[in-house]
Design a protein around this motif. Structure first.
Motif, PDB file in Angstrom:
ATOM      1  N   SER A   9       0.800  -1.396   0.176  1.00  0.00           N
ATOM      2  CA  SER A   9      -0.021  -0.025  -0.069  1.00  0.00           C
ATOM      3  C   SER A   9       0.768   1.209  -0.047  1.00  0.00           C
ATOM      4  CB  SER A   9      -0.931   0.024   1.296  1.00  0.00           C
ATOM      5  OG  SER A   9      -1.800  -1.048   1.320  1.00  0.00           O
ATOM      6  N   THR A  10       0.339   2.322  -0.582  1.00  0.00           N
ATOM      7  CA  THR A  10       0.999   3.588  -0.400  1.00  0.00           C
ATOM      8  C   THR A  10       0.353   4.726   0.193  1.00  0.00           C
ATOM      9  OG1 THR A  10       0.240   3.962  -2.685  1.00  0.00           O
ATOM     10  CG2 THR A  10       2.651   3.218  -2.637  1.00  0.00           C
ATOM     11  N   GLU A  11       0.980   5.645   1.025  1.00  0.00           N
ATOM     12  CA  GLU A  11       0.358   6.717   1.554  1.00  0.00           C
ATOM     13  C   GLU A  11       1.087   7.971   0.990  1.00  0.00           C
ATOM     14  OE1 GLU A  11       0.488   6.262   5.702  1.00  0.00           O
ATOM     15  OE2 GLU A  11      -1.021   4.352   6.054  1.00  0.00           O
ATOM     16  N   MET A  12       0.497   8.602   0.092  1.00  0.00           N
ATOM     17  CA  MET A  12       1.212   9.514  -0.673  1.00  0.00           C
ATOM     18  C   MET A  12       1.338  10.771   0.396  1.00  0.00           C
ATOM     19  SD  MET A  12       1.957   8.154  -3.611  1.00  0.00           S
ATOM     20  CE  MET A  12       2.782   9.542  -4.394  1.00  0.00           C
ATOM     21  N   GLY A  13       0.395  10.951   1.224  1.00  0.00           N
ATOM     22  CA  GLY A  13       0.568  11.975   2.154  1.00  0.00           C
ATOM     23  C   GLY A  13       1.955  11.842   2.836  1.00  0.00           C
ATOM     24  N   LEU A  14       2.395  10.570   3.214  1.00  0.00           N
ATOM     25  CA  LEU A  14       3.416  10.378   3.829  1.00  0.00           C
ATOM     26  C   LEU A  14       4.564  10.095   3.322  1.00  0.00           C
ATOM     27  CD1 LEU A  14       3.835   9.318   7.101  1.00  0.00           C
ATOM     28  CD2 LEU A  14       4.133   6.960   6.348  1.00  0.00           C
ATOM     29  N   SER A  15       4.318  10.104   1.829  1.00  0.00           N
ATOM     30  CA  SER A  15       5.596   9.654   0.887  1.00  0.00           C
ATOM     31  C   SER A  15       5.766  10.533  -0.186  1.00  0.00           C
ATOM     32  CB  SER A  15       5.533   8.238   0.730  1.00  0.00           C
ATOM     33  OG  SER A  15       5.172   7.490   1.655  1.00  0.00           O
ATOM     34  N   ASP A  16       5.214  11.745  -0.167  1.00  0.00           N
ATOM     35  CA  ASP A  16       5.344  12.822  -1.490  1.00  0.00           C
ATOM     36  C   ASP A  16       6.784  12.665  -1.893  1.00  0.00           C
ATOM     37  OD1 ASP A  16       2.975  15.579  -0.235  1.00  0.00           O
ATOM     38  OD2 ASP A  16       2.755  13.721  -1.287  1.00  0.00           O
ATOM     39  N   ASN A  17       6.720  12.645  -3.500  1.00  0.00           N
ATOM     40  CA  ASN A  17       7.976  12.673  -4.016  1.00  0.00           C
ATOM     41  C   ASN A  17       8.670  11.657  -3.741  1.00  0.00           C
ATOM     42  OD1 ASN A  17       7.389  15.413  -4.965  1.00  0.00           O
ATOM     43  ND2 ASN A  17       8.323  16.151  -3.173  1.00  0.00           N
ATOM     44  N   TYR A  18       8.298  10.510  -3.285  1.00  0.00           N
ATOM     45  CA  TYR A  18       8.932   9.334  -2.665  1.00  0.00           C
ATOM     46  C   TYR A  18       8.924   8.325  -3.920  1.00  0.00           C
ATOM     47  CZ  TYR A  18      11.279   5.917   0.129  1.00  0.00           C
ATOM     48  OH  TYR A  18      12.246   4.850   0.231  1.00  0.00           O
ATOM     49  N   ILE A  19       9.943   8.178  -4.615  1.00  0.00           N
ATOM     50  CA  ILE A  19       9.891   7.612  -5.958  1.00  0.00           C
ATOM     51  C   ILE A  19       9.471   6.283  -5.799  1.00  0.00           C
ATOM     52  CG2 ILE A  19      11.459   6.584  -7.797  1.00  0.00           C
ATOM     53  CD1 ILE A  19      13.471   9.071  -6.938  1.00  0.00           C
ATOM     54  N   PHE A  20       9.837   5.379  -4.641  1.00  0.00           N
ATOM     55  CA  PHE A  20       9.588   3.771  -4.614  1.00  0.00           C
ATOM     56  C   PHE A  20       7.875   4.072  -4.644  1.00  0.00           C
ATOM     57  CE2 PHE A  20       8.245   0.426  -1.819  1.00  0.00           C
ATOM     58  CZ  PHE A  20       8.862  -0.624  -2.600  1.00  0.00           C
ATOM     59  N   ASP A  21       7.270   4.898  -3.756  1.00  0.00           N
ATOM     60  CA  ASP A  21       5.933   4.738  -3.597  1.00  0.00           C
ATOM     61  C   ASP A  21       5.193   5.177  -5.126  1.00  0.00           C
ATOM     62  OD1 ASP A  21       5.906   3.875  -1.027  1.00  0.00           O
ATOM     63  OD2 ASP A  21       5.471   5.978  -0.286  1.00  0.00           O
ATOM     64  N   ARG A  22       5.822   6.070  -5.841  1.00  0.00           N
ATOM     65  CA  ARG A  22       5.100   6.194  -7.077  1.00  0.00           C
ATOM     66  C   ARG A  22       5.046   5.224  -8.022  1.00  0.00           C
ATOM     67  NH1 ARG A  22       6.525  12.633  -8.416  1.00  0.00           N
ATOM     68  NH2 ARG A  22       5.504  13.471  -6.451  1.00  0.00           N
ATOM     69  N   ALA A  23       6.459   4.466  -7.919  1.00  0.00           N
ATOM     70  CA  ALA A  23       6.576   3.139  -8.883  1.00  0.00           C
ATOM     71  C   ALA A  23       5.620   2.131  -8.359  1.00  0.00           C
ATOM     72  CB  ALA A  23       7.808   2.789  -8.752  1.00  0.00           C
ATOM     73  N   MET A  24       5.256   2.176  -7.098  1.00  0.00           N
ATOM     74  CA  MET A  24       4.596   1.038  -6.447  1.00  0.00           C
ATOM     75  C   MET A  24       2.958   1.211  -7.316  1.00  0.00           C
ATOM     76  SD  MET A  24       4.125  -1.649  -4.932  1.00  0.00           S
ATOM     77  CE  MET A  24       5.643  -1.874  -3.810  1.00  0.00           C
ATOM     78  N   VAL A  25       2.642   2.588  -7.303  1.00  0.00           N
ATOM     79  CA  VAL A  25       1.211   2.902  -7.811  1.00  0.00           C
ATOM     80  C   VAL A  25       1.612   2.254  -9.368  1.00  0.00           C
ATOM     81  CG1 VAL A  25      -0.344   4.856  -8.568  1.00  0.00           C
ATOM     82  CG2 VAL A  25       0.953   4.948  -6.377  1.00  0.00           C
ATOM     83  N   ASP A  26       2.394   2.659 -10.196  1.00  0.00           N
ATOM     84  CA  ASP A  26       2.601   2.136 -11.429  1.00  0.00           C
ATOM     85  C   ASP A  26       2.420   0.666 -11.420  1.00  0.00           C
ATOM     86  OD1 ASP A  26       2.921   4.648 -12.618  1.00  0.00           O
ATOM     87  OD2 ASP A  26       5.250   4.764 -12.309  1.00  0.00           O
ATOM     88  N   TYR A  27       3.204  -0.022 -10.584  1.00  0.00           N
ATOM     89  CA  TYR A  27       3.108  -1.537 -10.433  1.00  0.00           C
ATOM     90  C   TYR A  27       1.800  -1.894 -10.498  1.00  0.00           C
ATOM     91  CZ  TYR A  27       3.864  -6.180  -8.705  1.00  0.00           C
ATOM     92  OH  TYR A  27       3.634  -7.515  -8.359  1.00  0.00           O
ATOM     93  N   LYS A  28       1.058  -1.410  -9.461  1.00  0.00           N
ATOM     94  CA  LYS A  28      -0.368  -1.916  -9.147  1.00  0.00           C
ATOM     95  C   LYS A  28      -1.494  -1.550 -10.117  1.00  0.00           C
ATOM     96  CE  LYS A  28      -1.175  -1.518  -4.428  1.00  0.00           C
ATOM     97  NZ  LYS A  28      -1.111  -0.718  -3.097  1.00  0.00           N
ATOM     98  N   THR A  29      -0.960  -0.537 -10.988  1.00  0.00           N
ATOM     99  CA  THR A  29      -2.085  -0.333 -12.160  1.00  0.00           C
ATOM    100  C   THR A  29      -1.378  -1.058 -13.380  1.00  0.00           C
ATOM    101  OG1 THR A  29      -0.674   1.914 -12.511  1.00  0.00           O
ATOM    102  CG2 THR A  29      -2.944   1.764 -11.253  1.00  0.00           C
TER     103      THR A  29
END
Lengths: 245, 186
Positions: free
Chosen positions: A128-148
């Motif tokens: 899961s990603t929490e963008m509020g906690l992880s703004d600009n964090y490349i890992f989380d953004r990529a996780m969103v790409d992966y999940k989509t």
């Protein structure tokens, strides 16, 4: 530390530039010569250096609660992920049972190993990603790409992170997972092997399971059995029985 | 010599990022190492809250020693091992403190502490005083100093944010440092 010595604006600028690595050539040599031979200058330099570190340390301390929140977040996800496996695989088992009855005709044209792969492989759902906690964090953004299912974009971002985090088991695991989902079992196997080099990784079981499935897709039945036998997985016995039939 | 003993360019990049306070790198360093330290502390008579406090102090100490070049890791493994060792030493010291030494041991282990170079007492006191006094500065000063020293932003960039000239930004940074130094005199 003597806080009473006078430091002018120009002196502060010069010391800041030296500390930031902005002095070069003759300027740098002159600065260092002064530092070696002038006690007063050395005292000024030491004080500015300590002030700079103290200011940074205070800023870093402010970030620690956020870092900790994220560490806890990932820790919980790792454990929830394992628990969810049981639920998810129970559902997956039912789905697979239905598929195996209704969709068997579709499998006839595939080799036996690939049929097993098709029946048992479900992409790792990711974290899961929490963008509020992880703004600009490349890992989380990529996780969103992966999940989509935008695996190529996820791979591009994670590989950039991997370039500076070579030993990170989380990155190796999700890069391998994305490669697997992107129909590249050879690269996925190499990635899962890197995860397995870290014996304490929370991804060990999943890496063994998916490595086995990737080997299956490549038609390497015996190697697949060897990997799956080492995995702790609720579908392990079912798959092994089928593979050994 | 194991292959990991050789510094490699990827690790040197990572180390440089840590020195420059790159948030993703520091965050990842924290995340990766915390779980190991928490497991150790909890297995040795501690709680998760105590593990957090010990780890955060160790994390700061390691970051500080890297900045001061008292510790220069050669590989990612040596950096992770150092963080663990500093945490372990801090936990052992805590357990040996007056409050705990009579009742709690370390799972029957005789722990041998790795030598971890600490900064001198005067410097430590000064850093503690800076941490305490920086909160007494105004918001603008704290922001300028944080942006310049921690975020490594240029004076030009800071000037643009505050709608100043670069010379004004330079002068304001100096004034803020002087304010901090004056607070430290008291």
């Amino acid at each position: 530390m003597n806080n009473n010595i006078t430091i002018t604006e120009q002196e502060l600028e010069l010391i800041d530039n030296y500390l930031a690595g902005r002095l070069t050539g003759a300027d740098k040599a002159a600065f260092e010569a002064q530092l070696a031979g002038n006690e007063e200058w050395k005292a000024k330099f030491s004080q500015v250096k300590l002030l700079a570190i103290g200011i940074q340390e205070a800023a870093l301390r402010e970030q620690l609660p956020q870092f900790h929140g994220e560490a806890e977040h990932y820790k919980k996800l790792a454990s929830v992920k394992n628990i969810n496996w049981i639920k998810r695989l129970s559902i997956a088992a039912s789905v697979i049972a239905i598929i195996s009855v209704l969709g068997w005709v579709l499998f006839f044209k595939q080799p036996a190993e690939e049929k097993m792969y098709t029946a048992f492989y479900k992409p790792d759902p990711g974290l899961s990603t929490e963008m509020g906690l992880s703004d600009n964090y490349i890992f989380d953004r990529a996780m969103v790409d992966y999940k989509t299912a935008n695996y190529k974009a996820a791979l591009e971002s994670w590989n950039k992170l991997l370039a500076v985090n070579a030993g990170n088991d989380t990155l190796h695991y999700f890069i391998a997972s994305a490669q697997m989902a992107d129909n590249n079992p050879t690269a996925a196997i190499a990635g899962f092997d890197k995860v397995l080099q870290n014996h304490q990784s929370v991804f060990t079981n999943d890496a063994l399971w998916y490595k086995g499935l990737a080997l299956l897709k490549k038609g390497k039945k015996q190697e697949a059995i060897a990997a799956i036998e080492k995995a702790e997985h609720s579908q392990k016995q079912t798959l092994l029985l089928k593979l050994k039939e | 010599m194991p292959a990991d003993s050789f510094p490699n360019s990827k690790f040197l990049q990572q180390l440089e990022a840590i020195k420059n306070n790159s948030e993703p790198h520091l965050r990842e360093l924290y995340r990766y190492n915390y779980k190991t330290v928490e497991k150790y502390v909890v297995q040795n008579s501690g709680t998760a809250d105590e593990a957090k406090d010990i780890f955060q102090e160790a994390f700061i100490a390691v970051w500080r020693n890297i900045q001061l070049e008292k510790f220069i890791p050669q590989t990612e493994n040596s950096l992770n091992a150092y963080i663990f060792q500093v945490s372990k030493n801090k936990w052992i010291s805590y357990l040996r403190s007056a409050m705990h030494k009579k009742t709690i041991g370390l799972s029957g282990q005789e722990e041998k502490e790795m030598e971890v170079e600490e900064i001198n007492v005067a410097d430590k006191d000064q850093l503690d005083a800076i941490a305490e006094n920086i909160h007494k500065l105004g918001d603008n000063c704290r922001e300028i100093l944080k942006r310049f020293y921690y975020n490594k932003e240029s004076l030009r960039a800071i000037a643009a944010i505050f709608n100043w000239t670069e010379a004004t930004a330079r002068n304001n940074k100096y004034r803020c440092i002087e304010k901090l130094r004056n607070l430290l005199k008291n």
